[in-house]
Design an enzyme around this catalytic site. Structure first.
Site, short mmCIF file in Angstrom:
data_model
loop_
_atom_site.label_atom_id
_atom_site.label_comp_id
_atom_site.label_asym_id
_atom_site.label_seq_id
_atom_site.Cartn_x
_atom_site.Cartn_y
_atom_site.Cartn_z
N CYS A 47 0.82 -1.22 0.00
CA CYS A 47 0.00 0.00 0.00
C CYS A 47 0.86 1.27 0.00
CB CYS A 47 -0.91 -0.02 1.24
SG CYS A 47 -1.83 1.49 1.52
N SER A 49 0.69 3.79 1.91
CA SER A 49 1.11 4.22 3.26
C SER A 49 2.40 3.53 3.70
CB SER A 49 0.01 3.93 4.28
OG SER A 49 -1.16 4.60 3.91
N HIS A 52 5.08 5.49 2.00
CA HIS A 52 5.36 6.77 2.65
C HIS A 52 6.40 6.60 3.76
CE1 HIS A 52 2.59 9.01 0.37
NE2 HIS A 52 1.48 8.71 1.00
N HIS A 69 0.23 -3.75 6.21
CA HIS A 69 -0.97 -3.63 7.04
C HIS A 69 -2.21 -4.08 6.30
CE1 HIS A 69 -0.58 0.02 4.67
NE2 HIS A 69 -1.89 0.09 4.72
N CYS A 176 -7.22 -3.05 3.91
CA CYS A 176 -6.93 -1.61 3.74
C CYS A 176 -7.68 -1.03 2.55
CB CYS A 176 -5.44 -1.30 3.65
SG CYS A 176 -5.18 0.48 3.45
#
Ligand code: COD
Ligand code: ZN
Ligand code: ZN
Length: 376
Positions: A47, A49, A52, A69, A176
């Site tokens: 993902c 995130s 990041h 996650h 997610c």
């Protein structure tokens, strides 16, 4: 299980420091303590995130850390006091727990359990320690999940037991991308039949917003992205029209207002860009529009707008993970998927083994993948 109560040695992708590729290492995973669960991860999505953190955009994160996650797995063993999960159960780890006791858990309109680690990023379990070590060093957890490893340990309040027949290599996306996007439409915005919607950003989350708008019966779903390569998928999932802002020399909200009799009923920002959040607000109808923030902006970024925009009747809102009460709602989302209420298989564009995780992130950065699912 033969491994219960023992330390397990297994493979994991460790993020030692920002701005470096993840490295595949042998790690040790300690047995679960009270109210914890050790899970054999089967599949995990990659993902934005996680990326990041890798690219250094999340200042609060403590290293080294095992990211990931959006996964599925099978319970290997449980710690003392765990009553609702047992070895062999199929599960989805939850990046927002549901303790059932805090002010947010007790409020039917909130899902942000106090026990979450988003934003704080302490990187430890609830007793302030971690179960992972590698080369003699403790390795941090990531938002109650850490799925880029063959085995993880998480709190029992951050685990949803799902249908025993669920395909784990697909329903990982409920953890997610799909859960966030779909919930933002049906749960946070509460899209009504016959309404008009605009979705800014067509990644895995934005496309899932489109699925939600369609399931809710929206009659107009306008998809917006600066990468026109995303439009084919958007149409496949239910977009009725696709717009690239680069094709226009005036603000996108003006274009949208013309197409929707003064503005849409629901506008979704699914990028994490404060400028586009304002565009979403401006695109919503002055008297009855709702703008929903789904993307997370970079830390410290702020939005400014004329308060008159709200005074006339617009609503500005947002939620993490589509507002779902995670432990209660994730098993229901899996059942809805099994009963074909919606289909998100097309979000999975690539499949790779854990060893090729850096390649999976490259595909995401180049905009070539929607979701790569790693098998473990
Ligand atoms: N205008 C239009 N489109 C744009 C612009 C722009 N200025 N900038 C980028 N885009 C497009 C990109 O081309 C891309 O197609 C899309 O926006 C973004 O997609 P992805 O693939 O980068 O990202 P997603 O869909 O996987 O996730 C995006 C979020 C911003 C929703 C995600 O990172 C996020 O913030 N998630 C919600 C917060 C959350 O729940 N976090 C915890 C776990 S994710
Ligand atoms: Zn995510
Ligand atoms: Zn709680």
């Amino acid at each position: 299980m033969a491994t219960a109560g023992k330390v397990i040695k297994c493979k994991a992708a460790v993020c030692w420091a920002p701005k470096r590729p993840l490295s595949i290492e042998e790690i040790e995973v300690a047995p679960p303590k009270a109210h914890e669960v050790r899970i054999k991860i089967v599949a995990t999505g990659v993902c934005r995130s996680d990326d990041h953190v890798i690219n250094g955009a999340v200042a609060e994160i403590k290293f080294p850390v095992i990211l990931g996650h959006e996964g599925t797995g099978i319970v290997e063993s449980v710690g003392e006091g765990v009553t609702d999960l047992k070895p062999g159960d199929k599960v989805i780890p939850l990046f927002i727990p549901q303790c059932g006791k805090c002010r947010c858990c007790e409020n039917p309109d909130s899902n942000l359990c106090y026990k979450n680690d988003i934003g704080k990023y302490n990187g430890v379990l609830l007793d302030n320690t971690t179960r992972f070590t590698c080369k003699g060093k403790p390795i941090h957890n990531f938002i109650c999940t850490s799925t880029f490893t063959e085995y993880t340990v998480v709190p029992d309040i951050a685990v949803a037991k799902i249908d025993k027949d669920a395909p784990l290599d697909k329903v990982c996306l409920i953890g997610c991308a799909f859960g966030t996007g779909y919930g933002s439409a049906v749960n946070v915005a509460k899209v009504k039949p016959g309404s008009s919607c605009v979705v800014f950003g067509l990644g895995g989350v934005g496309l899932s917003v489109i699925i939600g708008c369609k399931v809710a019966g929206a009659s107009k779903i306008i998809a917006v992205d600066i990468n026109s390569d995303k439009f084919a998928k958007a149409k496949e999932f239910g977009a009725t029209e696709c717009i690239n802002p680069k094709d226009y020399d005036r603000p996108i909200h003006e274009v949208l207002a013309e197409k929707t009799d003064g503005g849409v009923d629901y506008a979704f920002e699914v990028i994490g860009n404060t400028g586009i959040m304002t565009s979403a607000l401006l695109s919503s109808h002055f008297g009855c529009g709702k703008a929903v923030i789904v993307g997370v902006a970079s830390s410290g970024a702020t939005m400014t707008f004329d308060p008159l925009l709200l005074l006339t009747g617009r609503v500005l809102t947002g939620a993490l993970y589509g507002g779902w009460k995670t432990k209660d709602d994730v098993p229901k989302l899996v059942s809805d998927y099994m009963n074909k209420k919606f289909d998100f298989d097309g979000l999975i564009t690539h499949r790779l083994p854990l060893e090729k995780i850096n390649e999976a992130f490259e595909l995401l950065r180049r905009g070539e993948s929607i979701r790569t699912v790693l098998s473990l």
